[in-house]
Design a protein around this motif. Structure first.
Motif, PDB file in Angstrom:
ATOM      1  N   THR A 134       0.849  -1.187   0.000  1.00  0.00           N
ATOM      2  CA  THR A 134       0.000   0.000   0.000  1.00  0.00           C
ATOM      3  C   THR A 134       0.885   1.237   0.000  1.00  0.00           C
ATOM      4  O   THR A 134       1.775   1.375   0.843  1.00  0.00           O
ATOM      5  CB  THR A 134      -0.920   0.017   1.234  1.00  0.00           C
ATOM      6  N   LEU A 158       1.089   5.529  -0.175  1.00  0.00           N
ATOM      7  CA  LEU A 158       0.434   6.830  -0.030  1.00  0.00           C
ATOM      8  C   LEU A 158       1.309   7.902  -0.684  1.00  0.00           C
ATOM      9  O   LEU A 158       2.486   8.039  -0.335  1.00  0.00           O
ATOM     10  CB  LEU A 158       0.231   7.174   1.448  1.00  0.00           C
ATOM     11  N   PHE A 180      -7.809   5.344  -3.774  1.00  0.00           N
ATOM     12  CA  PHE A 180      -8.448   6.199  -2.769  1.00  0.00           C
ATOM     13  C   PHE A 180      -7.806   7.591  -2.856  1.00  0.00           C
ATOM     14  O   PHE A 180      -6.586   7.708  -3.012  1.00  0.00           O
ATOM     15  CB  PHE A 180      -8.252   5.632  -1.355  1.00  0.00           C
ATOM     16  N   LEU A 196      -2.978   5.226  -2.703  1.00  0.00           N
ATOM     17  CA  LEU A 196      -3.716   6.272  -2.007  1.00  0.00           C
ATOM     18  C   LEU A 196      -3.058   7.610  -2.330  1.00  0.00           C
ATOM     19  O   LEU A 196      -1.818   7.720  -2.289  1.00  0.00           O
ATOM     20  CB  LEU A 196      -3.710   6.058  -0.490  1.00  0.00           C
ATOM     21  N   ILE A 208      -7.545   7.809   6.160  1.00  0.00           N
ATOM     22  CA  ILE A 208      -6.532   6.923   5.571  1.00  0.00           C
ATOM     23  C   ILE A 208      -6.420   5.636   6.379  1.00  0.00           C
ATOM     24  O   ILE A 208      -6.352   4.522   5.825  1.00  0.00           O
ATOM     25  CB  ILE A 208      -5.174   7.645   5.484  1.00  0.00           C
ATOM     26  N   THR A 266      -7.275   1.656   5.215  1.00  0.00           N
ATOM     27  CA  THR A 266      -6.303   0.560   5.315  1.00  0.00           C
ATOM     28  C   THR A 266      -6.657  -0.405   6.441  1.00  0.00           C
ATOM     29  O   THR A 266      -5.827  -1.252   6.794  1.00  0.00           O
ATOM     30  CB  THR A 266      -4.891   1.115   5.546  1.00  0.00           C
TER      31      THR A 266
END
Length: 513
Positions: free
Chosen positions: A335, A337, A380, A361, A393, A397
């Motif tokens: 993942t 960000l 997202f 994200l 956030i 997750t």
């Protein structure tokens, strides 16, 4: 005494007197019979007849063969041969070489043109009747001749040579009877427009100069005719003087551009004139009509992108790949960000992360920015101006946090980033504009880390890896640089202002020469 004997006696008398005037028996001047002047013949006039004697130097001696014709008023004519042996008192003066073709025009140069380098210097040194220049104001083509250029300049009230540009040589249309452009026009005397900084300061120090000589590629260098220029934040940092390693003045900003290869140094093997390329790094700056780059900084531009899209590659996509793959070592399934995903580096990172199988994200500060990030592939999207966006956030997750954070403004977000990291997570700092206080204890229980990103520290091998991935993405269609705004070279100052303020506008800012 015959006429010839009389004239011979006069000549010997003149030589004995070392150059005094010679006169005939009637007291008339006979200056035409000189031995060492610019004339090779002489005449003596008498009341009753005329005698012509030719005096020609032979084998550095004063032996002269003359053929004379005597005509009487009655019409009778006689021809006689005479040989004169005499010693000249002075050596024969050689005929002076006529002045150069352009010397007579030198004093007629306009004073301003005389001081400016470039076009007028080229015209003075290498004249060519088939070479033309083009007026930037009226687009007329004028023969490269000093008087014609000055006449045209005066007619429309511009007296600077900056108003003219040397036209490219066309091998298909040239006249074979005259000298060719490629033979007698050095590139160093072809002028181009560039943006230069002569002192550090605000955006108003960016000025356009129109009479800068075009650089000449050497060894492994490539000269690019610029189609579009990418504007980067580092350009504004250096221009303001707030940078660690400032270049020498005058300085031309820019590292990114796209265009066509104009010429190459003799050691260049990857490119040839006419190739479509983009560059990430320049030796002379890219805010110009032509820029000089090292071969290692130039890469082929696939046909899927035009020059404006090619100008959007450079630093944003090289930085995005380096931060995500080489420094943060992100892997498929993780993942990621991107803090500040609506900028040029942010959108590039979104595209790489999505293409490599990661959950993406992104954050932005406006509704338009959020929409753009979503269009480019983020799963997202959050508004980082909202106070509770960090909670959103964590919710997205499922409380685990994120594995990798690509941070564009560390002096604002770094403390929050440490709170959002998962176990063993990494923050890659791409941008920073100040200082911040953080709690290092947050790193300890998660064994997380903070890494810095500096594209200039990448090796040639790492840059080749990045360029290969970018080319594959362009050809596959998932690399799509977004151009937010474009300006001409004269609008470089406005581009810098827009870059630092953004004013809700998103995407890459470019200049088009």
């Amino acid at each position: 005494m015959t006429d010839v004997e009389h004239l011979t006696a006069q000549l010997e008398s003149q030589q004995a007197e070392n150059g005094t005037d010679r006169r005939n028996e009637n007291g008339e001047n006979t200056r035409g019979m000189e031995m060492g002047g610019t004339s090779h013949g002489g005449q003596a006039e008498d009341d009753d007849d005329t005698v012509t004697i030719s005096l020609l130097p032979q084998d550095n001696e004063s032996n002269v063969q003359s053929n004379s014709a005597s005509a009487t008023p009655g019409g009778e004519a006689s021809v006689m041969d005479t040989s004169l042996n005499s010693q000249a008192s002075e050596p024969i003066t050689p005929k002076k070489k006529p002045p150069g073709k352009w010397s007579k025009y030198k004093k007629r140069y306009n004073a301003k043109w005389e001081k400016e380098p470039g076009l007028m210097e080229w015209i003075r040194r290498v004249p060519g009747d088939d070479t033309k220049v083009q007026c930037r104001f009226c687009q007329n083509n004028i023969r490269a001749h000093v008087t014609e250029l000055r006449k045209h300049a005066n007619s429309i009230k511009h007296k600077s040579q900056s108003a003219f540009v040397v036209l490219p040589y066309d091998s298909n249309s040239r006249d074979d009877t005259g000298p060719t452009y490629s033979q007698h026009v050095p590139r160093m005397f072809k002028c181009m427009r560039v943006v230069r900084v002569t002192e550090w300061g605000g955006s108003d120090v960016l000025e356009v100069f129109s009479d800068v000589s075009m650089p000449e590629p050497e060894n492994d260098q490539v000269l690019i005719k610029v189609g579009a220029v990418g504007v980067n934040p580092v350009d504004a940092y250096i221009r303001s003087g707030h940078y660690a390693n400032l270049p020498n003045l005058p300085w031309t900003p820019g590292a990114d551009c796209s265009g066509t290869v104009e010429s190459c140094g003799h050691l260049v093997t990857k490119f040839r004139p006419g190739d479509r390329v983009y560059a990430n790094g320049s030796l002379t700056g890219t805010y110009a009509e032509y820029t000089l780059c090292s071969e290692d900084s130039v890469f082929g531009l696939p046909d899927q992108l035009d020059f404006k899209g090619g100008a959007g590659i450079g630093i944003p996509y090289f930085t995005a790949y380096r931060a995500l793959m080489q420094r943060a070592k992100a892997r498929p399934g993780q993942t990621v960000l991107i803090h500040g995903a609506s900028g040029s580096v942010g959108m590039a990172t979104v595209q790489f992360a999505r293409a490599y199988g990661m959950t993406v994200l992104g954050t932005a500060g406006t509704e338009d920015g959020m929409r753009l990030v979503r269009e480019f592939g983020a799963h997202f999207v959050f508004n980082h101006r909202c106070e509770d966006y960090c909670d959103e956030i964590l919710t997205a997750t499922e409380g685990d946090g994120v594995d990798v954070i690509i941070e564009m403004l560390a002096n604002v977000n770094l403390q929050r980033d440490l709170e959002l990291l998962s176990m063993g997570g990494t923050v890659a700092v791409v941008g920073n504009r100040g200082t911040i206080e953080i709690n290092p204890r947050l790193l300890m229980p998660k064994e997380s880390s903070i890494v810095g990103v500096m594209l200039q520290k990448s090796t040639k091998k790492e840059r080749r890896e990045i360029a290969t991935s970018i080319r594959a993405g362009i050809e596959a269609g998932w690399i799509r640089p977004h151009i937010g705004m474009e300006f001409p070279l004269e609008g470089a100052a406005f581009a810098h202002e827009e870059l630092m303020t953004q004013n809700g506008k998103q995407g890459r800012i470019i200049l088009v020469p």
